[in-house]
Design a protein around this motif. Structure first.
Motif, PDB file in Angstrom:
ATOM      1  N   GLU A   1      79.056  50.341 110.413  1.00 24.90           N
ATOM      2  CA  GLU A   1      79.911  50.965 108.984  1.00 24.90           C
ATOM      3  C   GLU A   1      80.050  50.166 108.487  1.00 24.90           C
ATOM      4  O   GLU A   1      80.216  49.760 106.907  1.00 24.90           O
ATOM      5  CB  GLU A   1      80.383  52.338 109.362  1.00 24.90           C
ATOM      6  N   ASN A   2      81.427  48.777 109.215  1.00 24.92           N
ATOM      7  CA  ASN A   2      81.882  47.978 108.235  1.00 24.92           C
ATOM      8  C   ASN A   2      80.140  46.654 108.214  1.00 24.92           C
ATOM      9  O   ASN A   2      80.450  46.197 106.521  1.00 24.92           O
ATOM     10  CB  ASN A   2      83.186  47.180 108.771  1.00 24.92           C
ATOM     11  N   ALA A   3      78.987  46.724 108.966  1.00 26.52           N
ATOM     12  CA  ALA A   3      78.065  45.752 108.471  1.00 26.52           C
ATOM     13  C   ALA A   3      77.906  46.170 107.418  1.00 26.52           C
ATOM     14  O   ALA A   3      76.676  45.439 105.980  1.00 26.52           O
ATOM     15  CB  ALA A   3      77.569  45.457 109.580  1.00 26.52           C
ATOM     16  N   ARG A   4      77.352  48.249 107.088  1.00 31.24           N
ATOM     17  CA  ARG A   4      76.879  47.773 106.611  1.00 31.24           C
ATOM     18  C   ARG A   4      77.171  47.769 104.940  1.00 31.24           C
ATOM     19  O   ARG A   4      76.943  47.534 103.629  1.00 31.24           O
ATOM     20  CB  ARG A   4      76.550  49.564 106.257  1.00 31.24           C
ATOM     21  N   LEU A   5      78.757  48.081 105.257  1.00 33.26           N
ATOM     22  CA  LEU A   5      79.716  48.396 103.488  1.00 33.26           C
ATOM     23  C   LEU A   5      79.459  47.101 103.057  1.00 33.26           C
ATOM     24  O   LEU A   5      80.500  46.590 101.890  1.00 33.26           O
ATOM     25  CB  LEU A   5      81.128  49.333 103.819  1.00 33.26           C
ATOM     26  N   TYR A   6      79.543  46.231 103.930  1.00 32.47           N
ATOM     27  CA  TYR A   6      79.701  44.598 103.779  1.00 32.47           C
ATOM     28  C   TYR A   6      78.997  44.049 102.837  1.00 32.47           C
ATOM     29  O   TYR A   6      78.226  43.633 102.037  1.00 32.47           O
ATOM     30  CB  TYR A   6      80.416  43.916 105.195  1.00 32.47           C
ATOM     31  N   GLU A   7      77.393  44.467 103.027  1.00 31.65           N
ATOM     32  CA  GLU A   7      76.314  44.183 102.544  1.00 31.65           C
ATOM     33  C   GLU A   7      76.222  44.648 101.169  1.00 31.65           C
ATOM     34  O   GLU A   7      75.620  44.154 100.487  1.00 31.65           O
ATOM     35  CB  GLU A   7      75.076  44.343 103.572  1.00 31.65           C
ATOM     36  N   GLU A   8      76.562  45.662 101.564  1.00 33.54           N
ATOM     37  CA  GLU A   8      76.418  46.590  99.840  1.00 33.54           C
ATOM     38  C   GLU A   8      77.100  46.233  98.768  1.00 33.54           C
ATOM     39  O   GLU A   8      76.925  45.886  98.117  1.00 33.54           O
ATOM     40  CB  GLU A   8      76.464  47.935 100.265  1.00 33.54           C
ATOM     41  N   THR A   9      78.274  46.128  99.811  1.00 34.11           N
ATOM     42  CA  THR A   9      79.402  45.246  98.902  1.00 34.11           C
ATOM     43  C   THR A   9      79.478  43.786  98.349  1.00 34.11           C
ATOM     44  O   THR A   9      80.124  43.247  97.141  1.00 34.11           O
ATOM     45  CB  THR A   9      81.424  44.695  99.607  1.00 34.11           C
ATOM     46  N   ARG A  10      78.422  42.846  99.038  1.00 36.14           N
ATOM     47  CA  ARG A  10      78.620  41.547  99.275  1.00 36.14           C
ATOM     48  C   ARG A  10      77.499  41.786  97.980  1.00 36.14           C
ATOM     49  O   ARG A  10      77.551  40.659  96.815  1.00 36.14           O
ATOM     50  CB  ARG A  10      77.703  41.317 100.014  1.00 36.14           C
ATOM     51  N   ARG A  11      76.007  42.286  97.885  1.00 32.37           N
ATOM     52  CA  ARG A  11      75.568  42.384  97.171  1.00 32.37           C
ATOM     53  C   ARG A  11      75.563  43.071  95.360  1.00 32.37           C
ATOM     54  O   ARG A  11      75.553  42.521  94.774  1.00 32.37           O
ATOM     55  CB  ARG A  11      74.523  43.469  97.246  1.00 32.37           C
ATOM     56  N   GLY A  12      76.485  43.914  95.783  1.00 29.16           N
ATOM     57  CA  GLY A  12      77.116  44.153  94.093  1.00 29.16           C
ATOM     58  C   GLY A  12      77.869  43.341  93.677  1.00 29.16           C
ATOM     59  O   GLY A  12      78.250  43.142  92.555  1.00 29.16           O
ATOM     60  N   LEU A  13      78.803  42.750  94.572  1.00 31.05           N
ATOM     61  CA  LEU A  13      79.504  41.158  93.858  1.00 31.05           C
ATOM     62  C   LEU A  13      79.185  40.212  93.024  1.00 31.05           C
ATOM     63  O   LEU A  13      78.693  39.876  92.553  1.00 31.05           O
ATOM     64  CB  LEU A  13      80.647  40.992  95.028  1.00 31.05           C
ATOM     65  N   GLU A  14      77.894  40.277  93.821  1.00 33.96           N
ATOM     66  CA  GLU A  14      76.913  39.439  93.226  1.00 33.96           C
ATOM     67  C   GLU A  14      76.552  39.648  92.783  1.00 33.96           C
ATOM     68  O   GLU A  14      76.454  38.290  91.472  1.00 33.96           O
ATOM     69  CB  GLU A  14      75.775  38.564  94.298  1.00 33.96           C
TER      70      GLU A  14
END
Length: 724
Positions: free
Chosen positions: A477-490
């Motif tokens: 779940e952390n990996a999924r959230l991190y990837e989603e957050t990273r794309r959103g932040l970019e």
């Protein structure tokens, strides 16, 4: 009587009366013993045959000894004798009233007998009391010595020395305390049902420390078999006991042996303590009790050691499990490498559960099939192509139900199981445990543990696997959230930089229009106002240019100050004046919501320093510095070496009264939106100066005008409202 026949002749006709009077004297005292004492004294007084002074003394010494035995008081018996003597003296005075010489002689003899009787009574009483005192002292000393011996044994048991040394010291204490030649301690082996010698205080048997006795063999074996103590004056006289008694270089006759038994939930034989002497000997009950207490100490010590080993092993296992779980949790918290985390989880889950293989399955986005994310002990090629439908195989059914499941030898009957088609793997695996990976009631997949044992895992093992399943679910779940957050932040970062870039271009356009208007006007006052406006707009543009090139919407205080100084120096600094600008390093980072406000505030403070501070000077210095204070506030100061603020500036007049008041009004209102305050003062400041060699000197002291703003570093979004 030694006083002569005349006295006896005088007393003879009065004996009945004298006896009657004495009878009344002892009637007031209870006990036959008192009457016998009085009669013995009377018989000696009248000179009856077989009643002389020596027998009287012996009689009263014996009575004195009996007083102690029957716990009677010496004073009471002396008073009783005194009462008898007084009654006898009264009668004698009456009888001999006409014979004064004989009266004196008879009374003297009576008192003499009284003194001898009292002394004999006292002597016998004191003799027994002294004997008892000596006996009590000896017993007390013996008990104290026994107590010290028990304390020594208990100290050995609680010390850090090894068991064999503890037992040898214990055997030495027993031998010294009981004054015996040998003390031996045997331990019982429940598996082999034999006694093994563990310690002695001195001589070893012919077999050395490997001396072994079967149950019933020798006196130690007899005690272990019967479970009760043994006492023998002559062990050599019994053929069975003689076997052990002759096993030493010196045969032993006197023997006392006691079992070492631990009385817990069930009695358990620990061993046997045997004490031996070369001569026949009777052991007292106190000596038996002493050895029994030591046997109890040894039993408790051995049982505590056994429980400690069990507890220590369990504790080590628990510590290892907790350390492993902590390590996995630490890895999850410190890295976002999902592959590494899941591989560690599958490996540790196998090691701690005692299984051989494991696999973590992830549910596809369509929630129809499972594929392997990480595995341990499986063929990599097989695992990479592994696809399991939801509801099929143990893994698929676990994901479908959301509950853990365990099964034994289910692979042969389940044709959908991937192990079913692999004869080699199915022959080695017999049991499986599958636990769902759940986060907030959402099933992400499952972890499966495969074992070669044909039994289900224990609740503790299952709980460990559940713990690892939770860790794996969190990692996924952390990996999924991190990837989603990273794309959103970019995406947001790109959009925000583009926004700052466009704002900068728009502000540059506005500044260009104002500059064009300033060149066309002929009024010096209007030209001056437009120059200030251009400076403010260009300052904001420079700030947005700074934000447009940062990865995040933050900026350092010194970076903002350098941008503002560059713009102010170009727009406001008169060409005929030489003004030196210095921006000190300040790593305090300001969030984007406050950067534009701070840029305007610094711009106004620098503008005031140039316009007012340097009004009547040709050269000077403007210093911008900032720092974070302990209370969480940030302070930014603009110092100028000019003549100082005017009186109306020092009074910080209300905005709107003059042109100069507009700058101060902007500063106060803008910094107020950040929850801060503005101050303007004159200070004497010593600044360090550098020599040519780069060394610091004492520096110069000068008067500076200090414009300072203080505001909290964290505050809700400002309103940007200006009060004109």
């Amino acid at each position: 009587m030694t006083q002569g026949v005349n006295v006896e002749q005088i007393l003879a006709p009065h004996l009945p009366r004298l006896k009657m009077s004495l009878q009344h004297a002892w009637d007031g005292h209870q006990g036959r013993e008192n009457e016998n004492d009085a009669w013995q004294l009377f018989q000696t007084l009248i000179g009856t045959q077989d009643h002389d002074e020596s027998s009287l003394t012996a009689r009263f010494e014996q009575v004195g000894r009996r007083l102690v035995t029957y716990d009677e008081k010496l004073d009471t018996r002396l008073q009783e004798i005194q009462s008898f003597v007084d009654a006898a003296a009264t009668e004698i005075k009456h009888i001999f009233q006409e014979h004064p010489e004989e009266l004196v002689t008879t009374l003297g003899y009576l008192y003499q007998l009284h003194n001898k009787s009292a002394l004999a009574l006292t002597r016998g009483f004191q003799h027994v009391v002294e004997q008892q005192a000596r006996s009590t002292t000896h017993l007390t000393q013996q008990l104290e010595h026994r107590l010290l011996a028990l304390q020594r044994v208990n100290g050995y048991s609680n010390s850090a020395m090894d068991l064999d040394q503890t037992l040898e010291n214990t055997a030495q204490v027993i031998a010294e305390e009981l004054n015996v030649d040998l003390c031996s301690i045997f331990f019982y082996d429940e598996l082999q049902r034999v006694l093994t010698l563990r310690a002695t205080n001195g001589p070893r048997p012919l077999g050395g420390m490997h001396f072994i006795l079967r149950l019933g063999e020798g006196y130690s074996g007899w005690v272990a078999d019967k479970g009760r103590p043994l006492h023998s004056n002559d062990a050599l006289g019994d053929p069975n006991f003689a076997t052990e008694a002759r096993s030493y270089s010196t045969p032993y006759r006197g023997v006392m042996a006691l079992p070492i038994i631990f009385f817990g939930t069930a009695e358990r034989l620990i061993g046997v303590i045997s004490v031996q002497s070369s001569e026949p000997r009777e052991f007292t009950r106190d000596e038996v009790n002493f050895v029994e207490v030591i046997a109890g100490i040894i039993a408790i010590n051995i049982e505590n050691g056994r429980l400690y080993e069990q507890t220590d092993e369990q504790l080590r296992r628990k510590v290892h499990e907790l350390a492993t779980i902590h390590r996995v949790s630490y890895i999850i918290a410190s890295t976002l490498n999902l592959e590494e985390v899941l591989q560690i989880i599958t490996t540790q889950a196998v090691h701690l559960s005692g299984a051989e293989r494991s696999c973590i399955f992830e549910l596809d986005p369509d929630r129809r099939r499972l594929h392997a994310l990480a595995h341990y002990g499986l063929n990599p090629e097989q695992a990479s192509n592994l696809q399991i439908g939801v509801g099929q195989c143990c893994a698929g059914r676990t994901v479908q139900t959301g509950r853990p499941s365990m099964a034994v030898d289910c692979f042969h009957a389940d044709e959908h199981c991937f192990i079913h088609d692999d004869p080699t793997l199915s022959s080695e695996i017999h049991s499986v445990l599958c636990v769902p990976l759940k986060v907030k009631q959402k099933v992400l997949g499952c972890i499966c543990i495969y074992s070669s044992h044909r039994h289900l895992l224990s609740p503790e093992q299952m709980q460990l696997v559940v713990t690892f399943a939770n860790e794996a679910a969190i990692a996924i779940e952390n990996a999924r959230l991190y990837e989603e957050t990273r794309r959103g932040l970019e995406l947001k970062s790109v959009l925000l930089r583009e926004l700052h870039h466009r704002v900068k271009n728009n502000l540059a356009t506005v500044a260009g229009i104002l500059s064009l208007q300033r060149r066309r006007t002929r009024s010096p006052e209007v030209r001056h106002i437009l120059a200030e406006s251009v400076n403010r707009v260009q300052g904001l543009a420079a700030t947005h240019d700074l934000l447009a090139h940062e990865d995040v919407s933050e900026a350092r205080v010194d970076d903002i100050a350098r941008k503002i100084v560059g713009v102010a120096n170009a727009n406001l600094s008169p060409p005929e004046k030489r003004i030196s600008f210095q921006v000190e390093t300040c790593p305090v980072v300001i969030p984007s919501r406050a950067v534009t406000i701070l840029a305007l505030v610094i711009n106004e403070m620098v503008s005031n320093a140039i316009k007012h501070g340097m009004a009547d000077v040709t050269r000077g210095t403007v210093i911008i510095r900032g720092f974070e204070e302990e209370d969480g506030y940030v302070a930014i100061q603009v110092l100028d070496s000019g003549k100082g603020p005017s009186a109306e500036h020092e009074q910080q007049e209300e905005p709107g009264e003059s042109g100069e008041g507009l700058g101060l009004s902007l500063i106060k209102n803008l910094i107020g939106d950040l929850g801060g305050r503005f101050a303007l003062r004159r200070e004497t400041i010593t600044r360090p100066a550098s020599t040519k060699q780069g060394e610091q000197t004492s520096g110069e002291t000068a008067e500076y005008t200090v414009a300072e703003v203080r505001f909290p570093l964290r505050r809700s979004r400002p309103t940007y409202a200006l009060n004109s």
